[in-house]
Motif scaffolding. Structure first.
Motif, short mmCIF file in Angstrom:
data_model
loop_
_atom_site.label_atom_id
_atom_site.label_comp_id
_atom_site.label_asym_id
_atom_site.label_seq_id
_atom_site.Cartn_x
_atom_site.Cartn_y
_atom_site.Cartn_z
N GLY A 1 0.81 -1.40 0.14
CA GLY A 1 0.02 -0.04 0.01
C GLY A 1 0.75 1.47 0.06
N ILE A 2 1.57 1.31 -0.91
CA ILE A 2 2.58 2.56 -1.14
C ILE A 2 2.16 3.13 -2.38
CG2 ILE A 2 4.98 3.61 -0.91
CD1 ILE A 2 5.78 1.21 0.33
N ALA A 3 1.78 4.41 -2.27
CA ALA A 3 0.97 5.31 -3.45
C ALA A 3 2.29 6.37 -3.85
CB ALA A 3 -0.12 6.14 -3.02
N ASP A 4 2.15 6.55 -5.14
CA ASP A 4 3.00 7.21 -5.91
C ASP A 4 3.40 8.66 -4.79
OD1 ASP A 4 4.80 8.49 -7.73
OD2 ASP A 4 3.23 9.84 -8.48
N VAL B 1 8.55 7.67 1.37
CA VAL B 1 9.34 8.07 2.55
C VAL B 1 8.61 8.06 3.85
CG1 VAL B 1 11.03 9.58 1.30
CG2 VAL B 1 8.80 10.41 2.14
N GLU B 2 7.05 7.81 3.47
CA GLU B 2 6.12 7.56 4.78
C GLU B 2 6.00 6.24 5.13
OE1 GLU B 2 2.52 9.26 3.61
OE2 GLU B 2 3.44 11.05 2.68
N ARG B 3 6.84 5.33 4.27
CA ARG B 3 6.65 4.03 4.52
C ARG B 3 7.95 3.26 4.39
NH1 ARG B 3 1.59 1.87 3.46
NH2 ARG B 3 2.47 -0.02 4.70
N LEU B 4 8.92 3.86 4.90
CA LEU B 4 10.36 3.37 4.59
C LEU B 4 10.60 1.85 5.28
CD1 LEU B 4 12.52 6.44 4.92
CD2 LEU B 4 12.06 5.26 2.85
N ASP B 5 9.92 1.64 6.51
CA ASP B 5 9.92 0.59 7.14
C ASP B 5 9.36 -0.85 6.64
OD1 ASP B 5 11.68 1.05 9.82
OD2 ASP B 5 10.10 2.53 10.10
N GLY C 1 13.94 7.59 -1.56
CA GLY C 1 13.49 6.63 -0.42
C GLY C 1 13.96 5.34 -0.65
N LEU C 2 13.83 4.78 -1.90
CA LEU C 2 14.01 3.41 -2.25
C LEU C 2 15.62 3.38 -2.04
CD1 LEU C 2 13.36 0.61 -2.88
CD2 LEU C 2 13.34 1.43 -5.29
N LEU D 1 12.38 15.12 3.97
CA LEU D 1 12.80 13.85 3.49
C LEU D 1 13.90 13.43 4.54
CD1 LEU D 1 13.12 12.69 -0.02
CD2 LEU D 1 15.21 12.43 1.38
N CYS D 2 15.02 14.45 4.85
CA CYS D 2 16.08 13.74 5.68
C CYS D 2 15.84 13.36 6.96
CB CYS D 2 17.04 15.10 5.43
SG CYS D 2 18.68 14.96 6.35
N THR D 3 14.92 14.03 7.39
CA THR D 3 14.28 13.51 8.91
C THR D 3 13.84 12.39 8.85
OG1 THR D 3 13.74 16.01 9.43
CG2 THR D 3 12.88 14.25 10.76
N ARG D 4 12.87 12.03 7.83
CA ARG D 4 12.15 10.46 7.71
C ARG D 4 13.43 9.70 7.53
NH1 ARG D 4 6.83 10.39 7.38
NH2 ARG D 4 5.61 12.21 7.07
N VAL D 5 14.11 9.82 6.62
CA VAL D 5 15.19 8.85 6.31
C VAL D 5 16.20 8.55 7.73
CG1 VAL D 5 17.25 8.58 4.76
CG2 VAL D 5 15.28 9.37 3.52
N GLN D 6 16.55 9.66 7.99
CA GLN D 6 17.32 9.45 9.18
C GLN D 6 16.83 8.59 10.54
OE1 GLN D 6 20.61 9.99 9.26
NE2 GLN D 6 21.23 11.81 8.36
N ALA D 7 15.57 9.12 10.57
CA ALA D 7 14.93 8.22 11.83
C ALA D 7 14.47 6.73 11.13
CB ALA D 7 13.32 8.87 11.85
N PHE D 8 14.43 6.45 9.93
CA PHE D 8 14.33 5.02 9.41
C PHE D 8 15.68 4.44 9.70
CE2 PHE D 8 15.82 2.61 5.59
CZ PHE D 8 15.22 1.51 5.95
N LEU D 9 16.88 5.21 9.22
CA LEU D 9 18.15 4.54 9.58
C LEU D 9 18.47 4.23 10.67
CD1 LEU D 9 20.16 6.54 7.02
CD2 LEU D 9 19.33 4.33 6.78
N VAL D 10 18.01 5.02 11.81
CA VAL D 10 18.44 4.64 13.09
C VAL D 10 17.49 3.62 13.62
CG1 VAL D 10 17.98 5.57 15.53
CG2 VAL D 10 18.98 7.02 13.82
N GLY D 11 16.37 3.46 13.40
CA GLY D 11 15.37 2.49 13.74
C GLY D 11 15.91 1.18 13.11
N TRP D 12 16.09 1.09 11.66
CA TRP D 12 16.74 -0.12 11.11
C TRP D 12 17.78 -0.62 11.88
CZ3 TRP D 12 14.01 -3.50 8.43
CH2 TRP D 12 14.59 -4.42 7.61
N ARG D 13 18.85 0.15 12.08
CA ARG D 13 19.88 -0.20 12.74
C ARG D 13 20.04 -0.98 14.01
NH1 ARG D 13 23.02 4.80 10.13
NH2 ARG D 13 23.54 4.07 8.14
N ALA D 14 19.02 -0.17 14.59
CA ALA D 14 18.80 -0.66 15.99
C ALA D 14 17.86 -1.97 16.30
CB ALA D 14 18.27 0.45 16.68
N LYS D 15 17.36 -2.36 15.21
CA LYS D 15 16.35 -3.43 15.08
C LYS D 15 17.12 -4.93 15.40
CE LYS D 15 12.36 -4.38 12.41
NZ LYS D 15 11.75 -4.33 11.11
#
Length: 286
Positions: free
Chosen positions: A79-82, A86-90, A122-123, A244-258
């Motif tokens: 469910g990722i629309a055009d 960046v809203e659904r990176l996880d 984002g991808l 965009l940068c804020t969302r990407v950085q938050a994703f990276l922090v969460g993914w690396r900590a997973k």
């Protein structure tokens, strides 16, 4: 006993982004690898049907020898629309980790970090983070679509790498295939408005340059402004860099900590999980 050939996995944000790697798809097929294509957005606004865009890309890829089983529309599944990657990176990262569990992957190709479209960047962040976690970075290559570096106003560069992203591999494309690929670009009737702007520059590239360009994965570049000056997606008001940068950085922090077990859970959903050449998921501390 016959074994399944290694796969070359191509990751796209939109149905028509394959124009950036026509030659690489050809070369991977020529090398005997099974080519898979995954699209991470529906390619249309929320609520609209992606059927026509899907069909257009399926027809193009079919002429390269791909079958329907080789093409996956991840954006529809999760469910990722055009414009919403960046809203659904996880979600995109979890889907990709699960997909990699199904493949003996020889190569992964994803859009470059270039500031052209927020879905592309984002991808790029998702592919880099997942491949890093799974020790697949040496097999990840980035391809180029468009960016606004050094371009005034609404203009942009097509199929042009950013030097800051690392060394560039350039492969010359024979003239016969250049003309074939240019003709394939006429296959996306649903996107005629976009291709009115893209096609002249793509044609110039094939006629005057005629190369397929790739760059290695550069994790240190993700989250860094792609280039000086206004980014193309800022000029077009698709997104703002700061958001965009804020969302990407938050994703990276969460993914690396997973925890590694959480990543493994995504992979274990498939019974035939196998990373190539004895590679194992990278163990990281939260």
């Amino acid at each position: 006993m016959r074994t399944e050939p290694e796969s070359a996995l191509f990751l796209f944000a939109h149905q028509d982004d394959e124009f950036g790697v026509f030659e690489q798809i050809f070369l991977e097929r020529q090398a005997g690898r099974r080519v898979r294509a995954c699209y991470f957005t529906t390619g249309v606004p929320p609520g609209d049907s992606s059927r026509r865009r899907n069909q257009e890309s399926m027809q193009v890829l079919g002429r390269f020898g791909l079958t329907p089983d080789d093409v996956h529309f991840a954006g529809e599944e999760i469910g990722i629309a055009d414009g919403r990657t960046v809203e659904r990176l996880d979600s995109a990262a979890e889907w990709l980790a699960g997909k990699l569990a199904q493949e003996s992957v020889a190569a992964v190709y994803a859009p470059a970090w270039e500031g052209g479209h927020p879905d592309h960047d984002g991808l790029c962040a998702v592919a880099t983070a997942v491949c890093d976690r799974l020790s697949l970075l040496p097999r990840l290559r980035h391809f180029h679509l468009y960016n606004g570096q050094g371009c005034p106003g609404p203009f942009f560069r097509v199929l042009a790498p950013l030097e800051a992203n690392g060394p560039v591999t350039r492969t010359s494309i024979p003239w016969r295939r250049r003309l074939r690929y240019l003709a394939e670009c006429l296959s996306y009737g649903s996107q005629w408005r976009s291709w009115i702007g893209l096609l002249p520059f793509v044609a110039l590239h094939y006629l005057l340059v005629g190369t397929q360009t790739l760059q290695p994965a550069s994790p240190h570049r993700i989250g860094v402004r792609p280039h000086a000056g206004a980014l193309y997606y800022e000029k077009r008001r698709f997104a703002q860099w700061e958001s965009l940068c804020t969302r990407v950085q938050a994703f990276l922090v969460g993914w690396r900590a997973k925890p590694a077990c959480a990543v493994s859970d995504e992979m274990q959903r498939c019974d035939n999980f196998r990373l190539p050449d004895g590679l194992a998921p990278t163990q990281r501390k939260p």
